[in-house]
Design an enzyme around this catalytic site. Structure first.
Site, short mmCIF file in Angstrom:
data_model
loop_
_atom_site.label_atom_id
_atom_site.label_comp_id
_atom_site.label_asym_id
_atom_site.label_seq_id
_atom_site.Cartn_x
_atom_site.Cartn_y
_atom_site.Cartn_z
CE1 TYR A 1 29.44 5.68 -43.32
CE2 TYR A 1 30.34 4.26 -41.63
CZ TYR A 1 29.42 5.20 -42.03
OH TYR A 1 28.48 5.66 -41.14
N PRO B 1 29.77 1.00 -33.76
CG PRO B 1 31.59 2.44 -33.53
CD PRO B 1 31.09 1.10 -33.11
CE LYS C 1 20.68 1.84 -38.79
NZ LYS C 1 20.57 3.13 -39.43
CG HIS D 1 25.43 14.19 -44.89
ND1 HIS D 1 26.68 13.66 -44.63
CD2 HIS D 1 25.53 15.52 -44.71
CE1 HIS D 1 27.50 14.65 -44.31
NE2 HIS D 1 26.83 15.78 -44.33
CE1 TYR E 1 25.53 4.85 -42.37
CE2 TYR E 1 24.22 6.71 -43.15
CZ TYR E 1 25.34 6.21 -42.51
OH TYR E 1 26.27 7.08 -41.97
C1 PHB Z 1 30.55 10.03 -36.12
O1 PHB Z 1 30.49 11.06 -36.79
O2 PHB Z 1 31.00 10.05 -34.96
C2 PHB Z 1 30.12 8.76 -36.72
C3 PHB Z 1 29.49 8.77 -37.94
C4 PHB Z 1 29.09 7.59 -38.51
C5 PHB Z 1 29.33 6.39 -37.88
C6 PHB Z 1 29.96 6.37 -36.65
C7 PHB Z 1 30.35 7.56 -36.06
O3 PHB Z 1 28.96 5.23 -38.48
#
Ligand code: PHB
Ligand code: APR
Length: 391
Positions: free
Chosen positions: A201, A293, A297, A72, A384
């Site tokens: 997000y 989460p 990280k 990505h 990120y």
């Molecule tokens: C996930 O795909 O489980 C996931 C992806 C990004 C995040 C947290 C969890 O920031």
């Protein structure tokens, strides 16, 4: 039994460390309290920084990740109904992330361990660590009502947040830094195509949401929820309805729903223990720190700790103790930056009960700045994709 390194815990930290030490010819055993099946079926995150990808390549377990993982180069922020792309690749001089489930990664590591004939003691009970303030530490455990002892040079505490290693350190030798958040994440996994090619997000007055994925046919979605909620209160239909309400109309329209494969609620926490070395005991991964989460990280920090730890141990066996002496300091510099970033992203994107109106306005201004200035977007992007190592 006598080994050079006894690793406690067969999560990603323990398994990656085991693989790196094996590559370097250092003999290590892993002691794990659960069964392989249990370890393999925990659903966890799935975004890997480039440095974690590089480390897995170095550990010799990158093949399936490169074949099946999704590269990505950006993600979207959906803020109060407006979708904006954060161009990770463009903002960081060509860096990107790999979307590859922790479950798959764990399977690859377990397979590699098995095919190299390396010993993992699963379903070990009453695991305890001893004498790590001497140069002959020991690990004791029971298996099938028989007690065993391992004598080693070093113990790697890779046993997660609730493990025995951190708990075995004298209280006055360790400091804990913690922040808990007044909400959780309700996660749902489904065999449906992801709503978008990249992660989204979402900040919404009803609460945070995240659209993620494991593959082109498997989606992972999250909703911010009160900590008092129980999974049973959330039928699949209620989950999908609530997710649609937090998306913009166009994205909501293209959401493909289906039956969940897994649904669970996880609390959010920030936590760091200092230091990470106690004589010949080292903490790594979730045993040492927890991040919410939001910044993806957790797994990456576990990888970065064991990168430092493997190098330190390899150096030690060539007669140089600098790596083990500086392990704590080196890890913590990177850990605190990831802690700061994860806390910041959490603050920016979630709805906090009882935020005072001034703080609310200031947060909105910060988001506006992050999204609409190149400097703001660059800060977000470089954190990120993962900050460089300082060594
Ligand atoms: C996930 O795909 O489980 C996931 C992806 C990004 C995040 C947290 C969890 O920031
Ligand atoms: N004895 C032996 N093993 C133990 C003990 C114990 N007393 N306590 C815990 N364990 C095992 C757990 O069963 C688990 O398999 O240690 C392992 C720790 O693994 P994780 O919790 O996955 O932690 P870590 O390897 O540091 O990985 C961190 O996983 O939790 C996610 O978000 C986190 O992605 C991050 C990554």
């Amino acid at each position: 039994m006598r080994v050079q390194v006894a690793i406690i815990g067969a999560g990603p930290a323990g398994l990656i460390l085991g693989q790196l030490l094996h590559k370097a010819g250092i003999d290590a055993v892993i002691v794990e309290m659960h069964s392989p099946d249990y370890v393999l079926h925990r659903i966890r995150a799935g975004v890997l920084e480039q440095v974690a990808v590089d480390l897995l390549d170095a550990a010799g377990v990158g093949a399936r990740m490169h074949a099946e993982g999704l590269v990505h180069q950006g993600f979207d922020l959906l803020i109060d109904g407006v979708r904006r792309r954060i161009d990770l690749h463009g903002l960081t001089g060509g860096k990107q992330v790999m979307v590859y489930g922790q479950t798959e990664l764990t399977k690859d590591l377990m397979d590699a361990r098995r095919s190299a004939g390396l010993l993992t003691i699963y379903e070990a009970s009453a695991v305890s660590v001893h004498d790590f303030d001497t140069d002959r530490p020991r690990v004791r455990y029971s298996k099938g009502h028989v007690s065993h002892e391992i004598e080693c040079d070093f113990i790697a505490g890779c046993d997660g947040f609730h493990g025995v290693c951190r708990a075995s350190v004298p209280q006055n030798a360790i400091s804990n830094f913690e922040r808990v958040y007044p909400f959780g994440w309700l996660g749902l996994l489904a065999d449906t195509p992801p709503v978008s090619d990249e992660l989204i997000y979402v900040r919404h007055p009803r609460g945070f949401a995240l659209c993620s994925m494991r593959s082109h046919t498997r989606s992972r979605y999250y909703l911010q929820c009160p900590l008092t909620d129980k999974v049973e209160q959330w039928s699949d239909e209620k989950f999908w309805d609530e997710l649609r309400r937090r998306l913009d109309p166009q994205t909501a329209e293209s959401l493909v729903t289906g039956p969940s494969i897994e649904k669970s609620i996880a609390p959010l926490r920030s936590f760091v223990a200092e230091p990470l070395r106690f004589g010949r005991l080292f903490l790594a991964g979730d045993a040492a720190h927890i991040v919410p989460p939001t910044g993806a990280k957790g797994l990456n920090l576990a990888a970065s700790d064991v990168r430092y730890l493997s190098r330190a141990l390899i150096e030690f066996y060539t007669g140089n103790t600098e790596g083990i002496d500086r392990y704590s300091e080196r890890c913590l510099r990177r850990i605190w930056k990831a802690e700061r970033f994860s806390w910041w992203m959490t603050m920016l994107l979630h709805r906090f009960p009882d935020t005072n109106p001034f703080d609310q306005k200031a947060l909105e201004a910060e988001l506006d700045y992050v999204v609409n200035s190149v400097a703001g977007r660059t800060t977000l992007a470089e954190n990120y994709v993962g900050l460089p190592f300082n060594d």
